[in-house]
Design a protein around this motif. Structure first.
Motif, PDB file in Angstrom:
ATOM      1  N   MET A 133       0.850  -1.199   0.000  1.00 52.98           N
ATOM      2  CA  MET A 133       0.000   0.000   0.000  1.00 52.98           C
ATOM      3  C   MET A 133       0.876   1.235   0.000  1.00 52.98           C
ATOM      4  SD  MET A 133      -3.465  -0.667   2.006  1.00 52.98           S
ATOM      5  CE  MET A 133      -4.199  -2.298   2.200  1.00 52.98           C
ATOM      6  N   ILE A 134       0.489   2.206  -0.849  1.00 51.60           N
ATOM      7  CA  ILE A 134       1.191   3.485  -0.913  1.00 51.60           C
ATOM      8  C   ILE A 134       0.365   4.485  -0.129  1.00 51.60           C
ATOM      9  CG2 ILE A 134       2.106   5.267  -2.434  1.00 51.60           C
ATOM     10  CD1 ILE A 134       2.194   3.173  -4.666  1.00 51.60           C
ATOM     11  N   CYS A 135       0.936   5.038   0.936  1.00 52.97           N
ATOM     12  CA  CYS A 135       0.197   5.978   1.777  1.00 52.97           C
ATOM     13  C   CYS A 135       0.885   7.339   1.738  1.00 52.97           C
ATOM     14  CB  CYS A 135       0.158   5.488   3.222  1.00 52.97           C
ATOM     15  SG  CYS A 135      -0.646   3.892   3.406  1.00 52.97           S
ATOM     16  N   GLY A 136       0.179   8.346   2.217  1.00 56.91           N
ATOM     17  CA  GLY A 136       0.762   9.681   2.288  1.00 56.91           C
ATOM     18  C   GLY A 136      -0.335  10.717   2.250  1.00 56.91           C
ATOM     19  N   PRO A 137      -0.026  11.933   2.699  1.00 53.18           N
ATOM     20  CA  PRO A 137      -1.030  13.001   2.667  1.00 53.18           C
ATOM     21  C   PRO A 137      -1.370  13.373   1.214  1.00 53.18           C
ATOM     22  CG  PRO A 137       0.947  13.647   3.898  1.00 53.18           C
ATOM     23  CD  PRO A 137       1.263  12.390   3.190  1.00 53.18           C
ATOM     24  N   ASN A 138      -2.431  14.165   1.042  1.00 50.15           N
ATOM     25  CA  ASN A 138      -2.798  14.619  -0.300  1.00 50.15           C
ATOM     26  C   ASN A 138      -1.636  15.372  -0.928  1.00 50.15           C
ATOM     27  OD1 ASN A 138      -5.395  13.620  -0.172  1.00 50.15           O
ATOM     28  ND2 ASN A 138      -6.189  15.455   0.811  1.00 50.15           N
ATOM     29  N   GLY A 139      -1.403  15.109  -2.195  1.00 51.17           N
ATOM     30  CA  GLY A 139      -0.345  15.827  -2.896  1.00 51.17           C
ATOM     31  C   GLY A 139       1.037  15.254  -2.659  1.00 51.17           C
ATOM     32  N   ALA A 140       1.124  14.087  -2.014  1.00 47.06           N
ATOM     33  CA  ALA A 140       2.444  13.519  -1.713  1.00 47.06           C
ATOM     34  C   ALA A 140       3.065  12.853  -2.939  1.00 47.06           C
ATOM     35  CB  ALA A 140       2.322  12.500  -0.584  1.00 47.06           C
ATOM     36  N   GLY A 141       2.246  12.582  -3.979  1.00 46.88           N
ATOM     37  CA  GLY A 141       2.779  11.951  -5.185  1.00 46.88           C
ATOM     38  C   GLY A 141       2.375  10.493  -5.335  1.00 46.88           C
ATOM     39  N   LYS A 142       1.354  10.059  -4.584  1.00 42.62           N
ATOM     40  CA  LYS A 142       0.952   8.647  -4.599  1.00 42.62           C
ATOM     41  C   LYS A 142       0.476   8.216  -5.986  1.00 42.62           C
ATOM     42  CE  LYS A 142      -2.255   9.224  -1.401  1.00 42.62           C
ATOM     43  NZ  LYS A 142      -2.174  10.638  -1.035  1.00 42.62           N
ATOM     44  N   THR A 143      -0.444   9.006  -6.555  1.00 40.12           N
ATOM     45  CA  THR A 143      -0.998   8.650  -7.860  1.00 40.12           C
ATOM     46  C   THR A 143       0.085   8.693  -8.938  1.00 40.12           C
ATOM     47  OG1 THR A 143      -3.198   9.383  -7.274  1.00 40.12           O
ATOM     48  CG2 THR A 143      -2.693   9.337  -9.614  1.00 40.12           C
ATOM     49  N   THR A 144       0.962   9.689  -8.852  1.00 36.56           N
ATOM     50  CA  THR A 144       2.047   9.798  -9.833  1.00 36.56           C
ATOM     51  C   THR A 144       2.932   8.554  -9.789  1.00 36.56           C
ATOM     52  OG1 THR A 144       2.016  12.174  -9.437  1.00 36.56           O
ATOM     53  CG2 THR A 144       3.873  11.313 -10.684  1.00 36.56           C
ATOM     54  N   LEU A 145       3.252   8.098  -8.582  1.00 36.91           N
ATOM     55  CA  LEU A 145       4.077   6.897  -8.455  1.00 36.91           C
ATOM     56  C   LEU A 145       3.361   5.685  -9.046  1.00 36.91           C
ATOM     57  CD1 LEU A 145       6.490   5.294  -7.453  1.00 36.91           C
ATOM     58  CD2 LEU A 145       5.455   5.197  -5.186  1.00 36.91           C
ATOM     59  N   LEU A 146       2.069   5.562  -8.741  1.00 40.26           N
ATOM     60  CA  LEU A 146       1.319   4.407  -9.250  1.00 40.26           C
ATOM     61  C   LEU A 146       1.255   4.434 -10.778  1.00 40.26           C
ATOM     62  CD1 LEU A 146      -0.269   2.076  -7.795  1.00 40.26           C
ATOM     63  CD2 LEU A 146      -2.336   3.248  -8.538  1.00 40.26           C
ATOM     64  N   ARG A 147       1.033   5.648 -11.353  1.00 42.13           N
ATOM     65  CA  ARG A 147       0.966   5.760 -12.816  1.00 42.13           C
ATOM     66  C   ARG A 147       2.316   5.414 -13.440  1.00 42.13           C
ATOM     67  NH1 ARG A 147       0.076  10.271 -15.276  1.00 42.13           N
ATOM     68  NH2 ARG A 147      -1.223   9.480 -16.957  1.00 42.13           N
ATOM     69  N   ALA A 148       3.381   5.824 -12.766  1.00 40.78           N
ATOM     70  CA  ALA A 148       4.712   5.500 -13.299  1.00 40.78           C
ATOM     71  C   ALA A 148       4.940   3.993 -13.259  1.00 40.78           C
ATOM     72  CB  ALA A 148       5.789   6.223 -12.501  1.00 40.78           C
TER      73      ALA A 148
END
Lengths: 246, 318
Positions: free
Chosen positions: A33-48
């Motif tokens: 699981m990738i966690c973090g506050p909003n804007g931490a880059g979670k979605t960007t990492l998943l898309r990459a």
């Protein structure tokens, strides 16, 4: 015998304004699981990791960018956070879209779609138009679409967001089963309780960097919660118990 | 082949022979009294019917593809700016006196629009939004230049010739026109059919389509070339005929499983049927000073249809 799928890894991934030198090595057969506050880059990492964002990501020994798109699509199933269907397909027709990367017989496609629908308890929804489904039903059908492609890796962006507690648990149980069967499962999750109770591996992102990475007890330790979210957390029960009070 | 396609094919099988008999001179197939019946059939009505089928099929299928591509039921091939650019090319042929080369000019106009769209939108992750905006820009530019050429026309006769042509019609078209329009339309339809699976994947958004292994730039080029060939060929021989690409996919969609790829074939058949029937009605409607222009007739039907769609969308959003 559990098949051994290739590992998925990002090495010093930088996306201007989003991620700064993020490395992550993901093992098949685990639930990350990738966690973090909003804007931490979670979605960007998943898309990459899904190959949708250019960057140094490898599947086994092959850079994702060198993989033919169809081969990549067969190996990695991706579920975006917002994936509203533009057309009012039936749930079954929508799940069938997950078979598009495969050139298999109609019978094989049928079998994969029915198995995916059944796995997420959606068989009774098969002939319903998706726009008539509830939020929870839509989330399950959307995940069934990914399962129908029988990928080695499932990358899902907040698949639990619109689910109630019981549905979220049922979905996590199913993802756990898939991981136990050798599939690599990577979720972006907001709920630290989910991460604590269900993940094998947690990656905490903060301002585009990896703040912590490891088993949940370690990655979600009290000082990390304080540093990243600014909240005080306290472990309940003996060390190793999976319970967290915030 | 599904049931919708079969029903549309059956309707075409009835409409085609009827369309050959209908017109200012009605032909009784059992007792043809008119000595010119055969030439009327073979030289006037048959090419006209063939052209209606070709152009209608192209407009219907390209409308369905556009709606799938833009994920929007209100999209129309006219939005691309390809039809206005093709019309601009045609109008230039009038202005330069090279009316014999009109289809070539129109196809060059369409090709210019396609190249412009492709260059502006290709290689961008949000290509559909850029595509729409680039299309609108091209359409307004082409409209302005067309008006400029009309206003500079040397005499009222030339001006009226251009304006009449722009209205869109199948009147007095010959087998030569069919030969000009059919090959590019067929090629365009093949390209649009090849875009089908990618359009299906796009149902769930661009990211999902890419994750399913489809390349946005390949789809963009299939769309640009497919719609460009079909619409360019149509404008080259008939002028601008609007609303077919908007209406037909809408009417047909409820009878399909709603996947864009399964809409392409029935929309082509439906477009062919609509244009054939509308052209027949234009021929038989009594109108002083000739016949109703097909482009005007379809706009008269299409505008209220569009309004009804908007009202329905408004009530769905409320």
């Amino acid at each position: 015998m559990i098949p051994q799928h290739p590992a998925l890894a990002a090495e010093n991934l930088t996306v201007p304004g989003r991620l700064l030198g993020v490395s992550a090595a993901l093992q098949p057969g685990t639930l990350t699981m990738i966690c973090g506050p909003n804007g931490a880059g979670k979605t960007t990492l998943l898309r990459a990791l899904a190959g949708l964002q250019p960057g140094p990501v490898t599947l086994g020994d092959t850079p994702l960018s060198a993989l033919p798109p169809r081969r990549r699509a067969q190996a990695i199933g991706y579920l975006p956070q917002h994936g509203e269907a533009a057309w009012n397909l039936t749930a079954e027709a929508l799940v069938r879209l997950g078979r598009l990367p495969h050139r298999t017989s109609r019978a094989a496609d049928d079998a994969a779609c029915h198995a995916a629908l059944a796995a997420l308890d959606c068989t009774h929804l098969a002939l319903r138009p998706v726009h008539t489904l509830s939020g929870g039903e839509r989330a399950r059908v959307a995940l069934a679409r990914v399962l129908a492609g029988q990928p080695h890796w499932i990358l899902a962006d907040e698949p639990l967001a619109s689910l109630d507690l019981a549905q979220a648990r049922a979905l996590l149980r199913h993802l756990r089963q898939l991981a136990d069967q050798g599939t690599g499962v990577v979720l972006v999750a907001h709920s630290l309780a989910h991460a604590m109770n269900h993940a094998d591996h947690v990656i905490v992102l903060h301002q585009g960097r990896v703040a912590a990475s490891g088993p949940p007890q370690q990655a979600l330790a009290a000082h990390i919660l304080d540093e990243v979210w600014g909240v005080t957390g306290q472990w309940l029960g003996p060390p190793g118990a999976r319970a967290l009070s915030l | 082949m599904n049931r919708t396609a079969l029903i549309l094919l059956a309707a075409l099988a009835i409409a085609i022979p009827l369309s050959l008999l209908a017109g200012q001179v009605w032909i009784n197939p059992l007792a043809p009294q008119n000595a010119n019946a055969l030439p009327i059939l073979l030289e006037l009505r048959a090419p006209r019917a063939a052209l209606a089928l070709v152009i209608g099929a192209g407009l219907g299928a390209s409308g369905a593809a556009m709606q799938g591509y833009l994920r929007n039921p209100l999209a129309d091939p006219g939005l691309f700016g390809i039809a206005p650019m093709a019309a601009l090319g045609a109008v230039l042929s009038f202005a330069t006196g090279l009316t014999l080369a009109l289809p070539v000019f129109a196809l060059i106009g369409a090709a210019g629009a396609m190249a412009g769209l492709g260059l502006i939108a290709a290689g961008n992750a949000r290509s559909t939004a850029l595509f729409t905006l680039a299309g609108l820009m091209l359409a307004s530019l082409a409209g302005a230049l067309t008006s400029l050429i009309i206003s500079l026309a040397p005499n009222p006769f030339a001006m009226s010739e251009i304006v009449t042509w722009l209205m869109g019609s199948l009147a007095d078209r010959s087998w030569a026109d069919v030969a000009i329009a059919a090959p590019p339309t067929a090629l365009g339809l093949i390209l649009l059919a090849r875009a089908g699976p990618a359009l299906d994947a796009l149902t769930l958004g661009e990211d999902t389509a890419r994750s399913l292994g489809f390349s946005p730039s390949r789809l963009l080029w299939l769309m640009v070339l497919g719609v460009g060939l079909v619409v360019g060929a149509g404008v080259a021989v008939t002028g601008i005929i609007g609303f077919v690409g908007l209406m037909v996919p809408h009417l047909v969609r409820p009878f399909t499983d709603q996947r864009p790829s399964s809409l392409l074939g029935p929309s082509a058949l439906g477009g062919a049927l609509l244009l054939l029937v509308a052209d027949c009605l234009c021929r038989v409607l009594p109108l002083s000073g000739g016949e109703l222009r097909l482009g005007i007739a379809l706009s008269l039907i299409g505008a209220p249809f569009f309004l009804r769609l908007l009202l329905r969308l408004r009530s769905e959003l409320a």
